[in-house]
Design a protein around this motif. Structure first.
Motif, short mmCIF file in Angstrom:
data_model
loop_
_atom_site.label_atom_id
_atom_site.label_comp_id
_atom_site.label_asym_id
_atom_site.label_seq_id
_atom_site.Cartn_x
_atom_site.Cartn_y
_atom_site.Cartn_z
N CYS A 177 0.84 -1.20 0.00
CA CYS A 177 0.00 0.00 0.00
C CYS A 177 0.87 1.25 0.00
CB CYS A 177 -1.00 0.01 1.15
SG CYS A 177 -0.33 0.09 2.77
N ILE A 178 0.25 2.32 -0.45
CA ILE A 178 0.93 3.61 -0.48
C ILE A 178 0.15 4.59 0.39
CG2 ILE A 178 -0.27 4.38 -2.58
CD1 ILE A 178 2.40 5.82 -3.36
N CYS A 179 0.87 5.42 1.11
CA CYS A 179 0.28 6.44 1.99
C CYS A 179 0.75 7.81 1.53
CB CYS A 179 0.71 6.20 3.43
SG CYS A 179 0.00 4.74 4.19
N ARG A 233 5.43 5.57 2.10
CA ARG A 233 5.03 6.96 2.35
C ARG A 233 5.41 7.78 1.15
NH1 ARG A 233 6.00 8.18 8.43
NH2 ARG A 233 6.27 10.33 7.69
N ALA A 234 4.58 8.77 0.86
CA ALA A 234 4.87 9.63 -0.29
C ALA A 234 4.44 11.06 0.03
CB ALA A 234 4.12 9.14 -1.52
N TYR A 242 9.85 4.06 2.99
CA TYR A 242 9.04 2.95 3.50
C TYR A 242 8.82 3.12 5.00
CZ TYR A 242 9.25 0.91 -1.06
OH TYR A 242 9.08 0.71 -2.41
N HIS A 243 7.57 3.02 5.42
CA HIS A 243 7.22 3.18 6.83
C HIS A 243 7.65 1.93 7.58
CE1 HIS A 243 5.09 5.24 10.06
NE2 HIS A 243 4.70 4.05 10.47
N ILE A 244 8.32 2.14 8.69
CA ILE A 244 8.79 1.01 9.51
C ILE A 244 7.87 0.88 10.73
CG2 ILE A 244 10.76 0.01 10.75
CD1 ILE A 244 11.22 0.47 7.75
#
Ligand SMILES: NC(=O)C1=CN([C@@H]2O[C@H](COP(=O)(O)OP(=O)(O)OC[C@H]3O[C@@H](n4cnc5c(N)ncnc54)[C@H](O)[C@@H]3O)[C@@H](O)[C@H]2O)C=CC1
Ligand SMILES: CC/C=C\C[C@H](O)C(=O)/C=C/C=C/C=C\C=C\[C@@H](O)C/C=C\CCC(=O)O
Length: 250
Positions: A177-179, A233-234, A242-244
Motif C-alpha cells: 500500500c501507499i500512503c 510513504r509519499a 518505506y514506513h517502519i
C-alpha cells in the motif's frame, strides 16, 4: 516516456478516471500495459477516448462501476480477465473524503478495497503471479482530527494490506500500500476549501504532491518484486520512504 516495460501485462485501476488513478493509468500505458479503468465517473468515457488517442486504443478499457456494488465490481474484474486474457496488476485506488456520509465513505475506501483485493487474489494466475496496490493515506499514519472516519478507513487499509501479505504469497501475489500526503487533486482541493485555516496552513507549508509523483510511488511498488506487505510513504516534502512498524512490542 517510460523506460519500464510492462508490455503484455494487464492492469485494473479503480478510480482511474481522474486524479491519482488517472496518473497511474497513464504511467501504466506508457510502460506498455493494457489498462482497465473502473470508475463511476460520468467523465470515464471521455477520458478513455482521450487516452485512446494518446496510446493504443486496444490497450484502454473503460468499465463504469460503483465499487460499492459487489456484483458490479466482480463483473468488472471478470470482464477485464475475459477481455484481455489475464489480470496481473490491480490498483485499488477509488476513494472519497466525506465525514458526513461516512458510511458510504467506508464502503468505498475500505469495503471495496478488501473486495478488490480478494477478487484479484481469486482471478490472478498463480503461475504468472501478480501485484496489488491499495491506496491508503498519510492520515493512516498520523490521525487527522478533521477527518476521523477517513483516517480510520485508511488505517484499516494499511492493516488489511499488511495482514493479507501471507495469504497473497500463497497465491504468488504481492500486496503493498501507499500512503500519500496531500496530492493536487479534486479531493484535496475540496478538503482544503472546507478545513479550518490553521490546518490548511500546515498542509500548504508541507506542500502538495503532483499526482504523477504519487503514481511513480505506485509504479515502484508494482515493479520492485522484492516489495510485499510494505507501506510506502509519499510526500512533496520527503519524497518516497518505506514506513517502519515496530510490531515486536507487546
Ligand atoms: N488527494 C489526496 O491528497 C490524497 C488522496 N489519497 C487517496 O487516493 C485515492 C485517489 O484520490 P484522488 O485521486 O485524490 O481523488 P479524486 O476525487 O480526484 O478521484 C477519485 C476517483 O475515484 C472515483 N470514485 C469515487 N467513488 C467511486 C465509486 N463508488 N466507484 C467507483 N469509482 C469511484 C471518482 O469517480 C474519481 O474518478 C483515494 O483513495 C484517496 O483517499 C490519499 C492521500 C492523499
Ligand atoms: C480532507 C481529506 C483530503 C485529503 C486527505 C488525504 O488522504 C491526505 O493526504 C491526508 C493527509 C493527512 C495527514 C495528516 C497528518 C500530517 C501530519 C504531519 O505531521 C506531517 C506528516 C507528513 C508530512 C510530509 C512528510 O513528512 O512526509
Amino acid at each position: 516516456m517510460s523506460t519500464l516495460d510492462l508490455s503484455g501485462r494487464v492492469a485494473l485501476v479503480t478510480g482511474g478516471a481522474q486524479g491519482i488513478g488517472l496518473a497511474i493509468v497513464q504511467l501504466l500505458l506508457e510502460a506498455g500495459a493494457k489498462v482497465a479503468l473502473v470508475d463511476i465517473s460520468p467523465n470515464l468515457r471521455e477520458t478513455g477516448q482521450r487516452l485512446g488517442r494518446s496510446f493504443k486504443p486496444e490497450n484502454v478499457l473503460c468499465l463504469t462501476c460503483d465499487v460499492t456494488d459487489s456484483t458490479s465490481l466482480r463483473k468488472s474484474f471478470e470482464k477485464v480477465l475475459s477481455h484481455y486474457g489475464s489480470l496481473d496488476i490491480v490498483v485499488n485506488n477509488a476513494g472519497i473524503a466525506d465525514e458526513v456520509n461516512w458510511d458510504k465513505m467506508l464502503h468505498i475506501n475500505l469495503h471495496a478495497v478488501i473486495a478488490g483485493t480478494y477478487l484479484a487474489l481469486e482471478l490472478m494466475d498463480p503461475e504468472k503471479g501478480g501485484v496489488i496496490i491499495n491506496v491508503s493515506s498519510m492520515s493512516a499514519l498520523y490521525p487527522v482530527v478533521y477527518a476521523p472516519a477517513y483516517s480510520a478507513s485508511k488505517k484499516a487499509v494499511v492493516t488489511f494490506t499488511r495482514c493479507i501479505k501471507s495469504a497473497a504469497e500463497g497465491a504468488n501475489v504481492r500486496v503493498n500500500c501507499i500512503c500519500p500526503y496531500y496530492v493536487k487533486t479534486q479531493m484535496s482541493q475540496r478538503g482544503l476549501d472546507a478545513m479550518p485555516e490553521q490546518f490548511k496552513n500546515e498542509i500548504l507549508q508541507n506542500g502538495l504532491m503532483d499526482p504523477e509523483d504519487a503514481a511513480k510511488g505506485i509504479m515502484e511498488l508494482i515493479t520492485d518484486t522484492s516489495k510485499n506487505g510494505t507501506v510506502l510513504r509519499a510526500s512533496a516534502k520527503r519524497g518516497l520512504s518505506y514506513h517502519i512498524f515496530n510490531d515486536n512490542t507487546f
